[in-house]
Design an enzyme around this catalytic site. Structure first.
Site, mmCIF file in Angstrom:
data_model
loop_
_atom_site.group_PDB
_atom_site.id
_atom_site.type_symbol
_atom_site.label_atom_id
_atom_site.label_comp_id
_atom_site.label_asym_id
_atom_site.label_seq_id
_atom_site.Cartn_x
_atom_site.Cartn_y
_atom_site.Cartn_z
ATOM 1 C CG ASP A 107 -6.127 -7.191 -3.078
ATOM 2 O OD1 ASP A 107 -5.545 -6.283 -3.704
ATOM 3 O OD2 ASP A 107 -5.523 -8.079 -2.451
ATOM 4 C CG HIS A 108 -5.698 -0.921 -3.441
ATOM 5 N ND1 HIS A 108 -5.053 -1.415 -2.344
ATOM 6 C CD2 HIS A 108 -4.764 -0.223 -4.136
ATOM 7 C CE1 HIS A 108 -3.785 -1.029 -2.363
ATOM 8 N NE2 HIS A 108 -3.580 -0.308 -3.453
ATOM 9 C CE LYS B 154 -2.707 -0.764 -7.410
ATOM 10 N NZ LYS B 154 -1.955 0.454 -7.255
ATOM 11 C CG HIS C 120 -1.975 -5.647 -2.270
ATOM 12 N ND1 HIS C 120 -3.348 -5.579 -2.195
ATOM 13 C CD2 HIS C 120 -1.514 -4.707 -1.405
ATOM 14 C CE1 HIS C 120 -3.692 -4.621 -1.325
ATOM 15 N NE2 HIS C 120 -2.598 -4.091 -0.835
ATOM 16 C CE LYS D 285 3.439 2.903 -5.613
ATOM 17 N NZ LYS D 285 2.969 1.967 -4.615
HETATM 18 C C1 BG6 Z 1 -1.604 -1.047 0.977
HETATM 19 C C2 BG6 Z 1 -0.551 -1.296 2.009
HETATM 20 O O1 BG6 Z 1 -2.530 -2.105 0.969
HETATM 21 O O2 BG6 Z 1 -0.997 -0.952 -0.304
HETATM 22 C C3 BG6 Z 1 0.473 -0.179 1.997
HETATM 23 O O3 BG6 Z 1 -1.144 -1.365 3.303
HETATM 24 C C4 BG6 Z 1 1.036 0.020 0.609
HETATM 25 O O4 BG6 Z 1 1.525 -0.442 2.912
HETATM 26 C C5 BG6 Z 1 -0.093 0.124 -0.418
HETATM 27 O O5 BG6 Z 1 1.794 1.197 0.614
HETATM 28 C C6 BG6 Z 1 0.472 0.123 -1.816
HETATM 29 O O6 BG6 Z 1 -0.546 0.385 -2.734
HETATM 30 P P1 BG6 Z 1 -0.264 1.062 -4.128
HETATM 31 O O7 BG6 Z 1 -1.593 1.130 -4.802
HETATM 32 O O8 BG6 Z 1 0.340 2.405 -3.853
HETATM 33 O O9 BG6 Z 1 0.710 0.172 -4.844
#
Ligand code: BG6
Length: 511
Positions: free
Chosen positions: A179-180, A184, A242, A348
């Site tokens: 889960d990226h 972070k 997330h 964002k």
């Molecule tokens: C991804 C989603 O897991 O996370 C995307 O599939 C989303 O839809 C993205 O844009 C957002 O990641 P970050 O790191 O830009 O907040």
């Protein structure tokens, strides 16, 4: 660090190019790759090793946060990359792969430590895991690990089925679910924020905290992913993974000695077990479901969701979710956790705001004379910071308070990216920042009734203008409890107003 063979499925894909190769390069540059490290890239394209290495090199120049400055070192790095054509469905191809990997391990006298990285669509996960087992690739005298990208299932039953299938080939402790958000840098430091600061740890309960707000707003729309996104929506795409992971990371209380991966995951699981489930009949009370209509972002007009290429005009897919969650345990009973995420929003920003109670005005956020509630603001991206909002008295204005910001932490601008942190962790065998099955299953358990409520149209779909903070109902969700969204220093959350550019945070002390 132990030697390892990194076997990459999806080596010619976009994720590999944008994230995985740059991450490996930066780990290499920081001396964090094992001395004996080799990559076998797998794909359908008929590439030679040279073509592959040139592609890896290009991706580094294009996407890496640091650029190569030593040609000899870069060359050494690229030499570690071999390429192989593989048809995911053909077990024979896996046996050929095994022969190649074994001969390399034998030639260098290396232990059979194999990391399988699945950078492919979810429809291939089971097949690949099956063939790794069937071909003998998974029988090792060292360790084997499976790194797997999202999505982990499409709903609760499919996630359970997938997990059962993977469990036939890999033990839970061998599975690293990416889960990226957990990679972070600021998220990785949340743990130490509590542990290194008894003051914060002491405040980390429902006694002092009024509510927690977790936001992941995006300005992008569906981009080139209409086919994927229209079947997934914000709830599956962002909330199930997330946002619930951020909620868990905020809700855990760790012992002073940390306790490592086991303790972090155990506490997360406990938090999820205490999460109050929603039902078909009450989902609409706690969840706001939205879809963007046309609007303006950064001064430019943008189309509404249903006018995006590839999206059916009648689509009722959600691009925005806001929700109120409650964790029924001693630490958090009575405290709402609000989450929200959306596409085509004003800004964002991924952030967690912890709002502290105002003892004199329980539940209210406006204090006397302009005092605002104390906030702990954790900016996860694109800004990275942790700060406290306190109040001070203005000299010469004895009745007025002024909010001030105290910075607790600033991440240096060249800090490692999520994938670099996560791949480095996986190579070391540290699973603290990967999603355990218990967490994934419990997340789906919370999400499933909401999905069902959407499917049976029990939660109205609210349209919001692109470039705002979502539908007005998202504000109403907090207002019903006497709260409001806190956005950033200069802007309080205003969902529906078109522009709050000139507004100052302090001006909103008495809206
Ligand atoms: C991804 C989603 O897991 O996370 C995307 O599939 C989303 O839809 C993205 O844009 C957002 O990641 P970050 O790191 O830009 O907040």
């Amino acid at each position: 660090m132990e030697p390892c063979t990194f076997i990459l499925f999806g080596a010619t894909g976009d994720l590999a190019k944008r994230k995985i190769y740059p991450a490996l390069f930066n780990l290499f540059a920081r001396g964090l790759l094992p001395e004996h490290f080799s990559v076998v890239g797998l794909g359908r394209r008929e590439w030679t090793a040279e073509v592959y290495q040139a592609a890896v090199e290009r991706s580094i120049y294009q996407f890496s946060r640091t650029k190569p400055d030593d040609a000899e070192a870069l060359n050494r790095f690229l030499q570690a990359f071999a390429y192989r054509v593989l048809d995911i469905g053909r077990e024979e191809d896996y046996r050929g792969l095994l022969a190649q990997v074994e001969s390399h391990e034998n030639a260098l006298g290396l232990p059979q430590n194999r990391m399988f990285y699945l950078s492919v669509g979810p429809e291939y996960f089971e097949t690949i895991a099956d063939h790794i087992r069937g071909s003998g690739l998974g029988r090792v005298n060292g360790w084997k690990r499976l790194v797997i990208e999202k999505p982990f299932g499409h709903d609760l039953p499919s996630a359970r089925t997938l997990n059962r299938k993977l469990a036939e080939s890999f033990a839970e402790e061998e599975i690293y679910r990416i889960d990226h958000y957990l990679g972070k840098p600021v998220v990785q430091r949340l743990e130490s924020l509590q542990q290194a600061n008894p003051v914060i740890q002491a405040l980390w309960t429902n006694r002092y905290i009024a509510n927690v707000q977790i936001t992941a707003s995006e300005t992008v729309g569906v981009e080139e992913r209409a086919g994927y996104y229209d079947h997934v929506g914000a709830l599956r795409d962002m909330v199930q993974n997330h946002l619930l992971q951020l909620l868990m990371m905020t809700a855990i209380r760790l012992p002073y000695d940390g306790g490592g991966a086991e303790q972090v995951r155990f506490q997360k699981k406990k938090a999820m077990e205490a999460l109050e489930p929603l039902h078909l009949d009450n989902a609409a009370l706690h969840v706001v479901r939205g879809q963007y209509a046309e609007g303006t972002i950064g001064g430019l007009p943008v189309a509404g969701y249903t006018s995006e290429p590839g999206i059916p005009a009648a689509s009722a897919n959600e691009t925005f979710i806001a929700a109120r969650l409650r964790i029924d345990n001693n630490d958090w009973r009575g405290i709402p956790f609000y989450i929200r995420t959306g596409k085509r929003m004003k800004k964002k920003s991924t952030r967690i705001v912890v709002e502290f109670k105002a003892p004199l005005k329980q539940g209210r956020h406006e204090g006397e004379g302009g005092a605002l509630p104390n906030l702990l603001v954790i900016e996860i991206g694109p800004e990275e910071s942790i700060s406290l909002r306190l109040n001070t008295k203005e000299p010469g204005a004895p009745d007025a308070f002024k909010p001030i910001r105290v910075d607790l932490h600033l991440t240096p601008p060249d800090s490692p990216e999520a994938y670099e942190n996560l791949i480095g962790d996986a190579l070391r065998g540290d699973a603290a920042f990967f999603a355990h099955w218990d967490e994934v299953e419990r997340s789906w358990q919370w999400v499933q009734p909401v999905l069902d409520a959407f499917a049976s149209d029990r939660v109205p779909l609210r349209r919001y203008e692109a470039g705002t903070y979502g539908p007005a109902e998202s504000d109403a969700l907090l207002a019903a409890d006497g709260f409001r969204w806190w956005f950033d220093d200069d802007e309080p959350a205003t969902s529906h107003s078109k522009s709050t550019e000139g507004d100052r945070y302090a001006n909103h002390a008495h809206p």
